[in-house]
Design a protein around this motif. Structure first.
Motif, PDB file in Angstrom:
ATOM      1  N   LYS A  97       0.767  -1.380   0.076  1.00  0.00           N
ATOM      2  CA  LYS A  97      -0.061   0.078   0.048  1.00  0.00           C
ATOM      3  C   LYS A  97       0.878   1.319   0.189  1.00  0.00           C
ATOM      4  CE  LYS A  97      -0.495  -0.454   5.077  1.00  0.00           C
ATOM      5  NZ  LYS A  97      -1.587  -0.944   6.151  1.00  0.00           N
ATOM      6  N   ARG A  98       2.236   1.280   0.651  1.00  0.00           N
ATOM      7  CA  ARG A  98       3.000   2.516   0.576  1.00  0.00           C
ATOM      8  C   ARG A  98       3.662   2.620  -0.859  1.00  0.00           C
ATOM      9  NH1 ARG A  98       3.079   4.745   5.629  1.00  0.00           N
ATOM     10  NH2 ARG A  98       2.420   3.110   7.247  1.00  0.00           N
ATOM     11  N   ILE A  99       4.058   1.516  -1.216  1.00  0.00           N
ATOM     12  CA  ILE A  99       4.499   1.407  -2.633  1.00  0.00           C
ATOM     13  C   ILE A  99       3.589   2.125  -3.693  1.00  0.00           C
ATOM     14  CG2 ILE A  99       5.673   0.092  -4.469  1.00  0.00           C
ATOM     15  CD1 ILE A  99       6.928  -1.593  -2.333  1.00  0.00           C
ATOM     16  N   ASP A 171     -13.635 -12.158  -6.904  1.00  0.00           N
ATOM     17  CA  ASP A 171     -13.046 -11.101  -6.544  1.00  0.00           C
ATOM     18  C   ASP A 171     -13.463 -10.813  -5.175  1.00  0.00           C
ATOM     19  OD1 ASP A 171     -12.530 -10.594  -9.285  1.00  0.00           O
ATOM     20  OD2 ASP A 171     -14.788  -9.880  -9.711  1.00  0.00           O
ATOM     21  N   GLU A 172     -12.368 -10.110  -4.407  1.00  0.00           N
ATOM     22  CA  GLU A 172     -12.754 -10.163  -2.801  1.00  0.00           C
ATOM     23  C   GLU A 172     -13.786  -9.285  -2.520  1.00  0.00           C
ATOM     24  OE1 GLU A 172     -10.292  -8.935   1.188  1.00  0.00           O
ATOM     25  OE2 GLU A 172      -9.208  -8.704  -0.871  1.00  0.00           O
ATOM     26  N   ARG A 173     -14.489  -9.656  -1.833  1.00  0.00           N
ATOM     27  CA  ARG A 173     -15.882  -8.845  -1.547  1.00  0.00           C
ATOM     28  C   ARG A 173     -16.018  -8.051  -0.291  1.00  0.00           C
ATOM     29  NH1 ARG A 173     -20.549 -13.443  -1.548  1.00  0.00           N
ATOM     30  NH2 ARG A 173     -18.744 -14.845  -1.167  1.00  0.00           N
ATOM     31  N   LEU A 174     -15.309  -8.681   0.857  1.00  0.00           N
ATOM     32  CA  LEU A 174     -15.299  -7.858   2.072  1.00  0.00           C
ATOM     33  C   LEU A 174     -13.784  -7.463   2.307  1.00  0.00           C
ATOM     34  CD1 LEU A 174     -17.699 -10.139   4.073  1.00  0.00           C
ATOM     35  CD2 LEU A 174     -18.356  -8.106   2.791  1.00  0.00           C
ATOM     36  N   LEU A 175     -13.595  -6.202   1.928  1.00  0.00           N
ATOM     37  CA  LEU A 175     -12.328  -5.673   1.874  1.00  0.00           C
ATOM     38  C   LEU A 175     -11.874  -4.800   3.209  1.00  0.00           C
ATOM     39  CD1 LEU A 175     -12.523  -3.871  -1.595  1.00  0.00           C
ATOM     40  CD2 LEU A 175     -11.291  -6.150  -1.056  1.00  0.00           C
ATOM     41  N   SER A 176     -10.418  -4.865   3.595  1.00  0.00           N
ATOM     42  CA  SER A 176     -10.173  -4.117   4.568  1.00  0.00           C
ATOM     43  C   SER A 176     -10.298  -2.700   4.309  1.00  0.00           C
ATOM     44  CB  SER A 176      -8.406  -4.552   4.932  1.00  0.00           C
ATOM     45  OG  SER A 176      -7.850  -3.759   3.688  1.00  0.00           O
ATOM     46  N   ASN A 177     -10.095  -1.997   5.591  1.00  0.00           N
ATOM     47  CA  ASN A 177     -10.170  -0.290   5.267  1.00  0.00           C
ATOM     48  C   ASN A 177      -9.164   0.004   4.133  1.00  0.00           C
ATOM     49  OD1 ASN A 177     -11.283   2.290   6.545  1.00  0.00           O
ATOM     50  ND2 ASN A 177      -9.345   2.593   7.121  1.00  0.00           N
ATOM     51  N   THR A 178      -8.167  -0.237   4.375  1.00  0.00           N
ATOM     52  CA  THR A 178      -7.101   0.480   3.522  1.00  0.00           C
ATOM     53  C   THR A 178      -7.494  -0.022   1.730  1.00  0.00           C
ATOM     54  OG1 THR A 178      -5.438   0.274   5.135  1.00  0.00           O
ATOM     55  CG2 THR A 178      -4.709   0.208   2.615  1.00  0.00           C
TER      56      THR A 178
END
Length: 334
Positions: A97-99, A171-178
């Protein structure tokens, strides 16, 4: 007495091998009459993989290495008789996420997906698809799936058949906040597919934190859920593994748990396959290296717990309940 002891030993041996409860194992071993025969179990050898963590999709050498490593593990899986091999989230690349942050790396902001070497990713996925066809091996791959700008990509699982064809994508449905704030577009539907009569469901990322994902797949009659993840935070956290063990036990199906390996970071967690009783049927080395592990899974036709739990959830108990609130009855008080 000797015959009964031998029977019990066979039941315990099956329970230890498959992770089933004693009762479920007994149903498989118990002699049955010709008119009450169980349907023949459908079986499949499943390989679960852990691949080396790579988080910089700008680095073409790392993208190519990830592809080569996957294909090496595919060959090992096929040599061991696997029919399907299951890879982790971000097996091709798990973008940091930082890259990816357009205001990073010190701050996390919206991802700049122009930094991703998409052409190299496509070449590696195509090579992997061709090898799946060559080996006759079903292959499930964690990868980022691009969408047309300005939409963010999906975090996905590609399902490639033994003919090298992309048959579906989860496709991922329940994602993290970021992920939902800065990185990905969420998916919207469960995905199932079938190989040799064994029905699979797909789950991804941090979705093991959401029991409804796994109970939904029970209702969809899957025999095994393929759960791919980076492994949680920190990378050697054991909570994800504990959760999938619980889902395998409560839903009475197999769960394949595939996570990334972090070189130099050994710990209690590794990729593995959980049997319907909640026990590990197979596990990769927990030493941070890329590897596969295998288990022969089945549709568990003799399991009596799963149909009973469905019946219990269907309103079975309502006719037996006392009308009103029995706690208000003075006779029930101390």
């Amino acid at each position: 007495m000797t015959e009964n002891g031998n029977f019990k030993r066979r039941v315990r041996a099956r329970a230890a091998k498959t992770g089933e409860s004693y009762t479920a194992a007994r149903m498989h071993v118990l002699p049955r009459s010709a008119n009450d025969a169980l349907p023949e179990a459908r079986r499949l050898r499943l390989a679960v993989a852990q691949t080396t963590h790579a988080d910089d999709p700008r680095d073409t050498d790392k993208l190519r290495w990830s592809g080569q490593e996957m294909r090496l593990l595919m060959r090992q899986a096929r040599e061991a008789g696997a029919r399907l091999v299951h890879f982790p989230e971000g097996a091709t690349s798990s973008p940091n996420k930082r890259i990816m942050s357009e205001i990073g790396p010190r701050e996390i902001g919206p991802s700049d997906w122009r930094r991703f070497e998409w052409a190299v990713l496509r070449e590696e996925l195509d090579s992997t698809r061709r090898l799946a066809r060559e080996l006759g091996l079903w292959t499930v791959i964690g990868s980022v799936h691009p969408l047309t700008a300005p939409h963010r990509p999906h975090n996905s699982l590609y399902v490639v058949s033994d003919r090298g064809e992309l048959v579906t994508r989860y496709d991922e449905r329940l994602l993290s906040n970021t992920k939902i704030s800065f990185m990905y577009t969420p998916g919207s539907i469960p995905v199932t597919f079938e190989v040799d009569g064994i029905r699979f469901g797909c789950s991804l990322g941090m979705e093991c934190n959401f029991p409804e994902i796994f109970t939904e797949y029970e209702r969809l009659d899957v025999h095994c859920v393929l759960f791919s993840s980076t492994g949680g935070t920190p990378a050697n956290d054991s909570s994800f593994a504990a959760e999938v063990q619980g889902y395998a036990a409560s839903n009475r199906y197999w769960v394949s748990f595939s996570i990334l390996a972090h070189p130099g970071l050994a710990g209690p967690v590794s990729s593995g396959i959980v049997a319907p009783g909640g026990r590990w049927a197979a596990q990769c080395p927990a030493d941070g290296t890329a590897a596969i592990s295998l288990a022969d899974i089945d549709d568990n036709p003799g399991d009596i717990a799963r149909p009973w739990r469905r019946k219990a959830r269907s309103g079975l108990y309502e006719p037996h309940r006392v009308a009103g609130d029995p706690r208000s009855d003075a006779r029930d008080r101390f």
